[in-house]
Design an enzyme around this catalytic site. Structure first.
Site, PDB file in Angstrom:
ATOM      1  N   GLU A 364      41.833 -43.709   0.841  1.00  0.00           N
ATOM      2  CA  GLU A 364      42.538 -44.925   0.472  1.00  0.00           C
ATOM      3  C   GLU A 364      43.612 -44.746  -0.581  1.00  0.00           C
ATOM      4  O   GLU A 364      43.920 -45.689  -1.326  1.00  0.00           O
ATOM      5  CB  GLU A 364      41.522 -45.961  -0.025  1.00  0.00           C
ATOM      6  CG  GLU A 364      40.798 -45.601  -1.323  1.00  0.00           C
ATOM      7  CD  GLU A 364      39.474 -44.908  -1.130  1.00  0.00           C
ATOM      8  OE1 GLU A 364      38.651 -44.921  -2.050  1.00  0.00           O
ATOM      9  OE2 GLU A 364      39.262 -44.341  -0.030  1.00  0.00           O
ATOM     10  N   HIS A 397      38.912 -50.665   6.625  1.00  0.00           N
ATOM     11  CA  HIS A 397      38.129 -50.105   5.510  1.00  0.00           C
ATOM     12  C   HIS A 397      39.051 -49.607   4.404  1.00  0.00           C
ATOM     13  O   HIS A 397      38.867 -49.933   3.218  1.00  0.00           O
ATOM     14  CB  HIS A 397      37.261 -48.956   6.028  1.00  0.00           C
ATOM     15  CG  HIS A 397      36.379 -48.331   4.995  1.00  0.00           C
ATOM     16  ND1 HIS A 397      35.030 -48.588   4.912  1.00  0.00           N
ATOM     17  CD2 HIS A 397      36.644 -47.448   3.995  1.00  0.00           C
ATOM     18  CE1 HIS A 397      34.508 -47.905   3.910  1.00  0.00           C
ATOM     19  NE2 HIS A 397      35.477 -47.193   3.340  1.00  0.00           N
ATOM     20  N   GLU A 398      40.067 -48.824   4.780  1.00  0.00           N
ATOM     21  CA  GLU A 398      40.955 -48.244   3.760  1.00  0.00           C
ATOM     22  C   GLU A 398      41.841 -49.299   3.107  1.00  0.00           C
ATOM     23  O   GLU A 398      42.113 -49.228   1.895  1.00  0.00           O
ATOM     24  CB  GLU A 398      41.815 -47.140   4.383  1.00  0.00           C
ATOM     25  CG  GLU A 398      41.028 -46.036   5.072  1.00  0.00           C
ATOM     26  CD  GLU A 398      39.915 -45.463   4.212  1.00  0.00           C
ATOM     27  OE1 GLU A 398      40.075 -45.365   2.987  1.00  0.00           O
ATOM     28  OE2 GLU A 398      38.850 -45.125   4.781  1.00  0.00           O
TER      29      GLU A 398
END
EC number: 3.4.11.-
Length: 977
Positions: A364, A397-398
């Protein structure tokens, strides 16, 4: 990590000079610091549970230690001999210039040169500067430039040395630094651009017959120090100005936009110099930069529009349009999270980059998110629906981390679960926004809740969080990146959101992000802000403060099994252990009792209660007649449910007469709970098997997946015994109606079902039917594969069906079929297709072919380093390959450990998978001998997985001995006409 670090003659000479100097300087430092030790040796204490601040003490460590000189004679309590940084200095800003050489030097190495100035504030008077540095051979310390408020004044240096084990550059000034003043430490250095997938590293790929080189990064958790000297701890936030120097035709990118580009000439060669805008205040593990020949699709943005671009290999992006799907979902997901968090996206751009070699699934990095190609690129001609789901969920998610993790960051790695668990929960919300017709949010039950319960039910599990002083070394940090952090974290946060309600959860979350933006927190800070939201409303009533509820789920490992007696209405809870004979040695602050939110359904009535004690009586749970009780609706709670025999019978009768009366998720729950309760000896194995009798009438993915998961344990235990014969007959009998259903629904497998879960159910159907040798399935797969072999350039196998068809054909075939798949694997440059082909190569029934494939797994010219562990695991999944893979792992352990053991997040999976079928005393003794034989080098990030494997093997032995005869009889009776 790489096996070692090789240096040029020039750098080696510099290293020798530092080594000689180290011997004298260490003695002097020990004397000088006799009065400083007490202050500098303070390691950050466990955080208070109310609020926390950023910018002071926290630390991390690294994976391997290669430094120019080592403080070999220093005392163990000297500040440079601790993993955690002292509190005396706080970073403010970094100016970093890096110059990667993407051709080999005279010594055959790829290297990079760097210059860095780390600006910091002195908090307490000290003459000691300790800063992380790993595998950087420093060539110059520019008299330790001091940047004071009244002008730049040089501060004289007394000595410098490296601490090898803790990866510190230690600098001693001639006099104490002044509290409150800002200083800057300037260094020049040379590092290897290795292919170890950590820090600033090298990746390669082949395009149009030409090998292309990439210089890229992966800093999490403790590897920013491999790129430049830094205070490499999550709470040591600072701003960064990155400058990259490179040659054409390469281009550069970093966290922020490029603000200046120029050219310089060095040694007769022209170099491009890209300067990037100053970053927001952030942690060092989020810094990223890439030098490549990548191309992009998307909008770079401008002063008012956030740029969103997808980057990757030129052929993949420009010729094959593999970035289009990611581009179509990234902006909607980014906008969704800005609304969800009630906080605008803080950066001017969001680049998503697909890398050919990448250790994690994705990372990320703020503004420059990096991915494996399989997690970002999508080609609808070769990519399956599963590939598509992975792309959208990983992106979600990231992007969730851009706020939760990047804007607000954990203070230390012991709270990693908060970052990863939260992102693993809200990724389903982001993906649902991008694909609203998929109903994807339900899949968290199969993908996370049920999956992690299998691990968390072991006596060797661990709590979500721990004290800061329990997590120090690189392997201790990397070991935290496990299913407990991700999936259990997601499960308990989902449970919290459900009993608070989503609007209230979001209120507290927005307050939390606003209160700690650009700062650091401990997990209990989230409880504080959620409690504020609860206190500001009257609709939701909780029996206790959020902290008192959630700490029971966070500070102790495991989860309860809730047992209901419908004759008396008595409800009890008990720590659920898969092996009831295992001994729990880890103490619990709550004596393994939880505050349990219980949702339930009786006939048409649905309601919620709280179980706060070990045992309580609930009048509603007294059931009479034919009514049945169903607890944990939609599996929103993180616990298993057991009933008295009468209620089990009523539920099973309902499944066999009209299963639709029970919600789909709860049909999956009943099956999954039953199989695990049976292994824990809380119900009989026969009762668990009985839950699958109705399954041939079900057409839904989730119940079928639960049944297949439960029965997979029986396959693992018995597929080498006489039990497997009748079991195979039973499985064929149960799956055949589903096979015929989908055969008709899809027009003999030519059309795909509409919904996501129906497509998954079709895939499961073919996989199960072929693996249990249903003739029509084997024939179908064989014919499709033969057509492809006849015309290799025309693959008409639908992407959803390829994994099964490829595997079935290789299993039925011989060397010719294997070689054909291997050739296709080498020829394709589409990563998702490579994964399907690579998995199929492990399906051969020829031991010599499997052994050869295992050898390939450690040859990076055959199998990419990032895929080595998963390749071995694929062989393990083949019953014929399991023992071969175990022998291979034992023989190659030192090699595997040197490649992955210190830092790979997935290394523990190798131990788990290779021992999954162990169920005999002989196999247990082999496992114990393996542990004894490999104390040196050790097990690194697989240490806990090894202990869990031993525990599970012992439980498997007992279970098989107790159940083998009864299971064999049950399957025999079940297939009698």
């Amino acid at each position: 990590m790489g096996k070692g670090f090789y240096v040029s003659k020039l750098v080696l000479a510099v290293g020798i000079i530092f080594a000689v100097a180290a011997v004298s300087t260490i003695i002097a430092l020990a004397v000088v610091y006799s009065q400083e030790k007490g202050k500098n040796n303070d390691v950050a204490k466990p955080p208070e549970t109310t609020t926390s601040s950023s910018g002071t003490s926290t630390a991390t460590t690294t994976t391997t230690a290669t430094a120019t000189a080592t403080a070999t004679t220093a005392q163990s309590n000297d500040p440079w001999n601790k993993y955690r940084l002292p509190k005396t200095l706080s970073p403010v800003h970094y100016d970093v210039e890096l110059q990667p050489f993407l051709v080999k030097n005279a010594d055959g190495l790829y290297v990079f040169r760097g210059k860095s100035t780390a600006f910091f504030i002195c908090n307490d008077a000290t003459d000691l500067i300790i800063i992380h540095s790993n595998k950087l051979n420093h060539t110059k310390f520019n008299s330790f430039d001091a940047k004071l408020q009244d002008g730049a004044t040089d501060v004289a240096l007394k000595s410098t040395f490296f601490q090898k084990d803790k990866q510190f550059l230690v600098v001693q000034a001639a006099a104490n630094l002044v509290p409150g003043k800002q200083y800057g430490l300037y260094t020049e250095f040379v590092g290897e651009l290795a292919d170890d997938l950590a820090g600033f590293y090298r990746s390669e790929y082949l395009e149009d017959g030409v090998t292309k080189i990439i210089a890229t990064t992966q800093m999490q958790a403790p590897d920013a120090r491999k790129a430049f000297p830094c205070f490499d701890e999550p709470a040591m936030k600072a701003t960064f100005n990155i400058t990259l120097k490179y040659r054409q035709p390469y281009k550069a990118m970093s966290n922020m936009r490029e603000i200046d580009r120029s050219t310089v000439t060095e040694d007769g060669q022209q170099w491009t110099v890209s300067k990037f805008d100053k970053t927001p205040k952030m942690s060092s593990y989020l810094v990223a930069f890439i030098v490549s020949e990548f191309e992009a699709v998307g909008d770079p943005g401008n002063a008012t529009v956030t740029g969103v671009q997808i980057w990757g290999r030129k052929k993949a992006i420009q010729d094959e349009n593999q970035g289009e799907y990611a581009l179509s979902v990234t902006k909607p997901i980014l906008d969704f999270f800005a609304e969800y968090y009630r906080t605008p996206y803080p950066l001017p751009k969001s680049d998503q980059v697909a890398l050919p070699d990448f250790s994690a699934g994705a990372m990320e990095n703020w503004g420059l998110v990096t991915y494996r190609e399989t997690a970002l690129l999508f080609d609808d001609q070769v990519s399956s629906i599963g590939n598509k789901e992975r792309v959208v969920t990983v992106i979600a998610h990231e992007l969730a981390h851009q706020w939760f993790g990047n804007l607000v960051t954990i203070r230390w790695w012991n709270d990693l679960w908060l970052n990863e668990g939260f992102a693993s929960y809200v990724e389903y919300l982001g993906a649902d926004k991008a694909e609203p017709n998929w109903n994807i949010k339900d899949l968290i039950v199969l993908n996370d809740v049920h999956r992690v319960m299998a691990v968390d039910a072991l006596a060797s599990s661990h709590p979500l969080t721990s004290r800061e002083d329990e997590v120090n070394s690189p392997s201790e940090i990397s070991a935290l990146f496990d299913s407990i952090a991700y999936s259990k974290g997601a499960s308990v946060i989902r449970m919290l959101s459900e009993f608070l309600t989503e609007p209230l959860f979001v209120d507290g979350l927005a307050s939390y992000l606003k209160g700690f933006e650009y700062s650091n927190t401990v997990y209990s800070d989230l409880w504080t802000h959620l409690q504020w939201a609860v206190n500001n409303q009257t609709a939701v009533k909780l029996p206790l403060p959020i902290k008192d509820i959630m700490d029971t789920w966070v500070l102790q490992m495991g989860f309860p099994v809730v047992k209901i007696d419908t004759a008396t209405g008595v409800v009890t809870q008990k720590h659920f252990l898969l092996d009831p004979d295992s001994v729990v040695t880890r103490p619990s602050p709550f004596d393994y009792k939880w505050k349990v939110p219980i949702s339930y359904k009786i006939s048409s009535k649905e309601d919620n209660i709280w179980l706060q004690n070990e045992s309580e009586t609930v009048e509603d749970f007294k059931i009479t007649g034919n009514d049945w009780l169903l607890v944990n609706l939609n599996v929103t709670g993180y616990y298993r449910v057991n009933y008295d025999d009468n209620n089990w019978s009523r539920l099973l009768n309902q499944l066999q007469t009209s299963h639709q009366a029970i919600p789909v998720i709860n049909r999956a729950q009943i099956i999954d709970d039953a199989f695990n309760l049976a292994r824990a000896k809380q119900i009989t194995t026969i009762q668990a098997l009985d839950t699958t009798k109705y399954i041939s009438a079900d057409r839904e993915y989730m119940p079928w997946q639960a049944a297949l998961s439960g029965l997979s344990y029986f396959t693992q235990m018995f597929d080498r015994t006489e039990v497997f014969g009748p079991m195979k007959k039973y499985m064929k009998m149960q799956v055949n109606p589903l096979f015929e259903y989908f055969k008709q629904e899809t027009g003999n497998w030519t059309n795909r079902p509409v919904s996501l879960t129906d497509q998954y159910c079709e895939i499961n159907t073919l996989s199960t039917a072929c693996s249990y040798d249903i003739e029509d399935c084997l024939k179908f797969a064989s014919e499709l594969f033969s057509q492809w072999m006849a015309t290799p350039q025309q693959n008409n196998i639908h992407p959803n069906l390829r994994t099964n068809v490829y595997c079935t054909a290789v299993a039925q075939g011989g060397e010719q079929e294997w070689n054909f798949v291997w050739d296709r694997f080498q020829l394709t440059d589409i990563a998702q297709e490579q994964d399907k082909l690579r998995a199929a190569l492990a399906c051969s029934k020829e031991p010599w072919i499997l052994n050869r494939f295992l050898e390939y797994s450690l040859d990076p010219t055959m199998i990419r380093r990032q895929d080595a562990v998963s390749t071995i695991s694929s062989v393990v999944n083949n019953p014929i390959g399991q023992s071969l893979a175990w022998d291979f792992v034992r023989a190659k352990w030192k090699t595997l450990y040197s490649m992955f053991g210190e830092s790979s997040f997935s290394f523990g999976n190798l131990i788990e998978r290779v021992t999954r079928r162990f169920s005999t005393e002989f196999e247990l003794q082999q496992l114990l001998q393996f542990k004894a034989d490999n104390q040196n080098p050790g097990f690194g990030t697989a240490s806990q997985a090894l202990e869990q494997a031993i525990e599970k093997t012992k439980a498997n032995i007992n279970w098989v001995n107790q159940n083998k005869a009864a299971v064999k009889k049950w399957f025999e009776d079940a297939v009698v006409p």
